[in-house]
Structures are given as C-alpha cells and as structure tokens.
Design an enzyme around this catalytic site. Structure first.
Site, PDB file in Angstrom:
ATOM      1  N   LYS A  75      -5.825   4.357   8.670  1.00  0.00           N
ATOM      2  CA  LYS A  75      -4.758   5.174   8.093  1.00  0.00           C
ATOM      3  C   LYS A  75      -5.112   6.656   8.124  1.00  0.00           C
ATOM      4  O   LYS A  75      -4.230   7.502   8.304  1.00  0.00           O
ATOM      5  CB  LYS A  75      -4.476   4.710   6.663  1.00  0.00           C
ATOM      6  CG  LYS A  75      -3.877   3.312   6.605  1.00  0.00           C
ATOM      7  CD  LYS A  75      -3.474   2.900   5.203  1.00  0.00           C
ATOM      8  CE  LYS A  75      -2.796   1.545   5.227  1.00  0.00           C
ATOM      9  NZ  LYS A  75      -2.292   1.134   3.902  1.00  0.00           N
ATOM     10  N   SER A  91       0.788  -1.238   0.000  1.00  0.00           N
ATOM     11  CA  SER A  91       0.000   0.000   0.000  1.00  0.00           C
ATOM     12  C   SER A  91       0.819   1.287   0.000  1.00  0.00           C
ATOM     13  O   SER A  91       0.262   2.369  -0.104  1.00  0.00           O
ATOM     14  CB  SER A  91      -0.960   0.025   1.189  1.00  0.00           C
ATOM     15  OG  SER A  91      -0.247   0.047   2.409  1.00  0.00           O
TER      16      SER A  91
END
Length: 361
Positions: free
Chosen positions: A300, A255
């Site tokens: 996140k 990611s």
C-alpha cells in the site's frame, strides 16, 4: 562418447530437469502487489460519480486527496511456481506470503469474496458512525434481523433486515432483550414480534408500517437445559440523521475505514482539511474511532507513492513493518484514532511537520 563429454551432458540434462521442475512445481503461497488507490474526496474513475455522497445535510468544498489504498491478491485457487515465488521474494513490489495467511484452509474464491464484501460493508458503517461521533452528530441504533436459519421457526415469517420494534409487546433496544423475551417461553409456545419489514425500514419509521408476526418457538438443538428458540440472529444497525452513500465497487475488506471516515468528516467540515495536500492511508476503524492494523502495508505504501501521495496515515500497529520499506518522498504519520488523524491533517495543512507523530516515535 568421452567420459568428460558424457559428464557434462548429464549435468546439463540434470540442470534442465531441475529448471523444468522448478517451473512446474507449485508452492503453497499467495502473492500480493500494489493495488488501485481511490480518493475518498473524489469520483470513481469508471462512472464519474462521487466516492462519498451526502444528502440531507450541508456539505462543504474539499480539495487535495484522502486516498484509500488497496492490494491485489492472487486467488484462492492460484499457487505460484517455485520460480515465480523466488522472483516475488526478490522483487520489492511483490509480497509472497503463506497461502493460509490469506485464505483459511479450504476457503474458496467465492467464500473469500463474500467475506471481503461483508467486511467492507461493516467498515463503511463504522466509518460513518465514527465520523458523525467525531462531529458530535447524534447516531441512533435499531435492532434488526441479521439472518434467519434455514428450516427454522422464523423461515418465511421474519426476514433479514426486518427491524424488531418489540417482542410480546415489550419494546426492544438491545440484542440481548430479544433472547430474553424468547426464552421466557417454552418450546412450542408462540412469541409475537412487532417488526417494520425491511422494505419499509427507514431512519424515521412510520408506526403504520409495523406488523405483528407470531412465531412458534422450537427447542434449542444445543446441549444444556431446554430452551426456546426462533431461529434468528439479531444485530445492531446504526440510524443516521441523513444519508451517506459510499459507492465504490469491486473493493473488499475492512482496511478503508479510516480514510472513509476522514472523507466524511472533510465533506461535513467548513475547513478544507487537507489544504490541497495529497494524503493517503489505511486502517480499520471501529464505531468509536479507534484505528486498527491491516495487511499488506508495504504494498500500500508503494501504491500510494506511485499515485503521488506525500503523506501516509499508518496504523500504529503497522509502523514497525512500514518503516522497513517506506518509498522515498513519502512521510509516514502514525495514527491511533480518528481524532488524532484529524489533528495530523491540521498540522499538514499548516505546514507544521514537527507536530506530526511519526512511526519512529
């Protein structure tokens, strides 16, 4: 003992029993929480070394932040209690998901770590490739031995990382060519590989490093017509005109690709892309710069805002989920590809908020 007192005692004991059972009873879930963030333009906290180091090409000063974000995930062998799972469902900074969504059935911690490390290495390679393509810097390719089957014909002769230059004297430029040349033979015949051993491989290989390696083919074990095999898996590696090192430790998964690519572009660009702003983000990236979705987006977002981020680059396919839990003060920026992300940085640097593609658009 009066009946009412007995009833109350029994109810109390039952409640205590249920509470104890809920604490001891394990449920098949995994917990995610906000993890560390790392400025791809900065240095590693523990070592002080740059996250991205470029040698052999001119680089330029940068400022601000382009932070990649992570999530912390409980291990494959961990299962929370029912109480812990319920608390996690209530909290905003914990995400409770089915265990098999994170760890395929039967996957161990070691297997998960190996998979994450491989995904991370692949994302680094794609980030470098996408960044250089964006800057119109040529990227070459080479065919290498990705793996050698244990007990196969090539074991002890070819090794992972060897560059395949030719097969039976025919120059190789694709994985398919390797199979084509091998299957021209019958099982038991010899095929000759011209390789540059892994220890001597470089962006500018020396012909003097090439060696001839004969391998006796074997019969394929799969069903179908008889065909020759040598027990290797070829793959494509990129060859860069200068060295780009990404030095983060103890980070896995794919990611971080987008933010790595942006960090590389910023270091190779005379313009200071962030203009001193704090930008964080996430997203996979492929060799052509397309940005893909990731897991744990809400965790996140929290990690980024807690660190001080003002803008968060969000993969387009994560936007619907991201808008449900965006922390106050954090602006979501929808990103579909690397070119779009660089244009968004231009708008941020210019203070043109209206030009930013939001997740609601």
């Amino acid at each position: 003992m009066p009946r009412r007192s007995a009833t109350m005692l029994a109810a109390t004991l039952l409640l205590i029993g249920l509470l104890c059972a809920s604490v001891l009873f394990k449920v098949p879930f995994t917990e995610m929480s906000p993890g560390p963030t790392y400025n791809t333009l900065g240095t590693q906290d523990k070592t002080g070394t740059p996250v991205i180091t470029i040698t052999g090409h001119e680089t330029y000063p940068t400022s601000g932040h382009l932070n990649m974000t992570t999530v912390q995930v409980t291990g494959a062998n961990y299962q929370p209690s029912l109480v812990s799972a319920i608390v996690g469902w209530i909290r905003d900074d914990v995400l409770v998901v089915p265990h098999d969504n994170v760890y395929p059935q039967g996957q161990t911690d070691q297997e998960a770590q190996q998979e994450n490390a491989e995904q991370f290495a692949s994302s680094e390679d794609s980030a470098k490739t996408a960044a250089l393509k964006h800057l119109n810097i040529p990227v070459g390719t080479e065919i290498v031995v990705s793996s050698v089957a244990a007990g196969g014909p090539s074991e002890g002769k070819l090794h992972a990382g060897d560059q395949i230059v030719a097969v039976d004297g025919t120059a190789i430029s694709s994985r398919e060519q390797v199979a084509e040349q091998v299957t021209r033979h019958k099982p038991g015949e010899s095929v000759v590989f011209t390789v540059v051993p892994h220890a001597k491989a470089s962006a500018t290989p020396n012909p003097a490093d090439q060696v001839q390696v004969p391998v006796t083919t074997a019969k394929s074990a799969d069903d179908g017509p008889e065909r020759a095999v040598v027990g290797i898996t070829p793959s494509v590696d990129h060859v860069y005109p200068f060295k780009i090192d990404i030095g983060l430790q103890d980070v896995g998964g794919p990611s971080a690709g987008l933010m790595f690519a942006l960090g590389i572009v910023d270091k190779l660009t005379p313009t200071d892309l962030t203009g001193g702003k704090f930008v964080a983000g996430t997203g996979t990236i492929d060799d052509d710069g397309a940005v893909g979705p990731i897991g744990g987006i809400q965790m996140k977002l929290i990690a980024a805002r807690d660190k001080g981020a003002e803008y968060f680059f969000t993969p387009a396919d994560n936007c619907a989920e991201a808008v449900k839990g965006t922390p106050s003060g954090l602006t979501l920026v929808k990103v579909e590809n690397l070119d779009g992300a660089v244009k968004a940085l231009d708008a941020i640097r210019a203070g043109d908020a209206a030009a930013l593609p939001g997740c609601g658009t």
